[in-house]
Scaffold this motif. Sequence first.
Motif: not given
Lengths: 498, 374
Positions: B151-163
């Motif tokens: 899992r890529h934490f930063k990308r995941t977090y970014r996606e979630a934030l963006r959503r």
Amino acid sequence: MGLPEPLAQYRDHIRDLSLEQGLDFFETVFVLVDYKRMCEVASFEGFPKRYPHWRFGMEFERNYKLHGYGLAKIYELVVNNDPCYAYLLEGNSDMEQKMVMAHVYGHCDFFKNNYYFARTNRKMIDTTANHGVRIRRYMDQYGIDLVEQFVDSCLSIDNLIDPFAPAARPENRIDEPLAEEEHDPRERQTVPRLKVDKSYMENWINPPEYIAEQRKIKEEKQQGRVRFPEQPERDIMGFLMEHAPLERWQRHILGMLREEALYFTPQRQTKIMNEGWASYWHSKMMTSGLADAGEIVDFAETHSATMATAPGQTNPYKIGLELFRDIEERWDKGQFGEEWNACDDFRQRSNWNRHLGMGREKIFEVRKLHNDVTFIDEFLTPAMIERLDLYNYRFDPKRGQWIIDSRDPDKVRERLLFQLTNSGQPVVVVEDANYRNRGELLLAHRTDQTGLDKTYAKRTLQNVLALWQRPVHIRTVDHRGKTVVWSHDGENFGAEKS
Amino acid sequence: MPTESDILNIERDHWRFKEIVKGNIRDNLKEFISNGSILGRRGKDKVSINIPQIDTPRFRYGKKNSGGVGQGEGEPGDSLGGEPGEGEGGGKAGQAPGEHELEVDIKIHELAEILGEELQLPRIEPKGRKNIASTKERYNSIRSTGPHSLRHFKRTYREALRRQVTVGNYNPDNPIVVPIRDDMRFRSWKEEKQPETNAVIIYMMDVSGSMGDEQKEIVRIESFWIDTWLRSQYEGLETRYIIHDAVAREVDRETFFHTRESGGTMISSAYKLASDIISNEYPASDWNIYPFHFSDGDNWSLDDTDVCMALLREHILPHSNIFCYGQVVSAYGSGQFIKDLREHFSKNDQVVLSEIPGRDAIMQSIKDFLGTGK
């Protein structure tokens, strides 16, 4: 040259936002440039028509290469001038352009309102272009190498000016070259005369009696009855301009470079505040509606990159921004004054809120009145030192490494103030222009036990010598803290035997 | 203001600066140029490259004052892990010694590109089993499915934030971001096919009494850059090291650069050993072979020189891509050997000869060697 859409639209919008927030700036012209052009302007320190000199080429080489290797990027450049000029980089995202524009308006407000900028030349773009024309002409007349070498010598002392007398006398010291024939510079040197516009007036303006009188004064000076200069002179560039036996073109160049040095001084004196102020505003505007929902995450990432810190460095953007925010909060809540200072109850302090709402007003006042030294001195509290993770570092010779020395707030503050005082450079004055009664020049380093770097002192003295044309000396302390005088007579450099 | 014209005002200054660095004008500045080439120090996996700088002397504080204020984590006594200095974002620290030399850290594979670009080196056309390709997996992309361990934490977090920002349930006052399944991002790999090519460099160095420390330093710097370039061109690069005076022996890298012998010189001993290594271990059909020889050009006798020429012609050249000979100048060497080589092989473009009078000439010499594209 107008900005293309949608940049022009953003600009108008951000300009309105800035005015609404109370920012007050010279009209600001944005210019969109490609990277090469950006590197060029940055290398000229913002002035596209600078005088010719290799060091701008050196900066260009560096900027352009670092960019080519993907190691650095210049986002923005803003010039203190009326109107202000700001350069935007072609190919940046809309989000980045908005952020840069908001940042730029912060800088422009600072330029216009901060006290230390009050006397800077606001037509500097024209002035530097004129300097360019002059120096090019001298190069045509006297040869590139000769003029460039003289410029090198002048640049070597361009930090030896009086930083707190910005623009005190610079114009009237610049001696505009006249069309008429020059006097013998040696003669002018031996006896001060009044300025003569027309050579046929010479004998009326400087009659023989006057010359005799001046000669007498000079002799008295030489016999040590009058000290010269009477007070130690901080403005060494200015002093050499007036008293070194220079050709007219040389004096003129020295004067122009001194004017440029004075112009740049306030930028060095207010780096933390200026960047902090601009960052405060780009951050405020971007997070209160300027960046749209799709851009906010990217903004957060870019913004945090500008706030990043690396070991052994301080980031002026970060320190400045955090201090302005802290000041705003403290003055909003009334966390200042006698009562606040006297209170040592932790819980009471944490919940302290007098609902004064004076924060906004206070930060505008701070940006008007302070420079980095006074700003840090007054507002960098121990709590902020801790919050900003500041520390002192030093070289540990045993381990051969740079190490963290201390996090003691008093020491950190003291060290930081030392670094900022006189922009971290030693204070040097002209003490005696007739040293040893031989017309030699004695400079003095005002020091609290921190000596000068000997190699650099030698090379700098060499350049002073090129201007003064007699042996030069500097008094400082050696690595053991003992007073020494280093001398350079053109052939030899070394400590003077006392 | 910048005008429509394409000619930059800076070009005159840029040109002049480069001329000064090259030493063509303003001789008096020469001693103040810091490291006029891009050769620098070597760290673990990074190299510092220098961009030439000429500094203007000004009065400044001495060493005793070294130190300053930094920002970040760490306890008193902790190392800063490197030199403090002014970085991007503008530090104020800059009072560290050596700061007038501008250094930037660069990864080694990037360095090869820069070198190639600076010297305009041609890509090498490898010989060998071109048709056999090996596949290699590289983790260099992102997918929306995958195991949790990737899992890529930063990308995941970014996606979630963006959503959350887009649908409007992100509250800046209470910034809690909860990723849902669709936000998850995982590291992923791509398969890359690479033609398999192998290369070996055989470094030979004369360590006889006449080779001084400075000469060896030149060889060290030059071989580092040759290494860097060839590594960027070949997947599996092997290096062998031979030192010789009157006799030759194979050594490890460390010894190669630090040995100082004395006594006479018989170059043929090294060529003999090299030719043995090639014929026993590196069949020319599978390997790209690069023998490099560095010497001060002093050989024991004419007879030995003749042996060298024969060995080269019959045993080394037929198997090698190119043979490179670099001659450093020393106070004692006669410099005869390069003349002999020139005499024998002037028509053979497999033999590349280069004279290296000093450090300044290293770049040109590398260009001589590698500019052939072989």
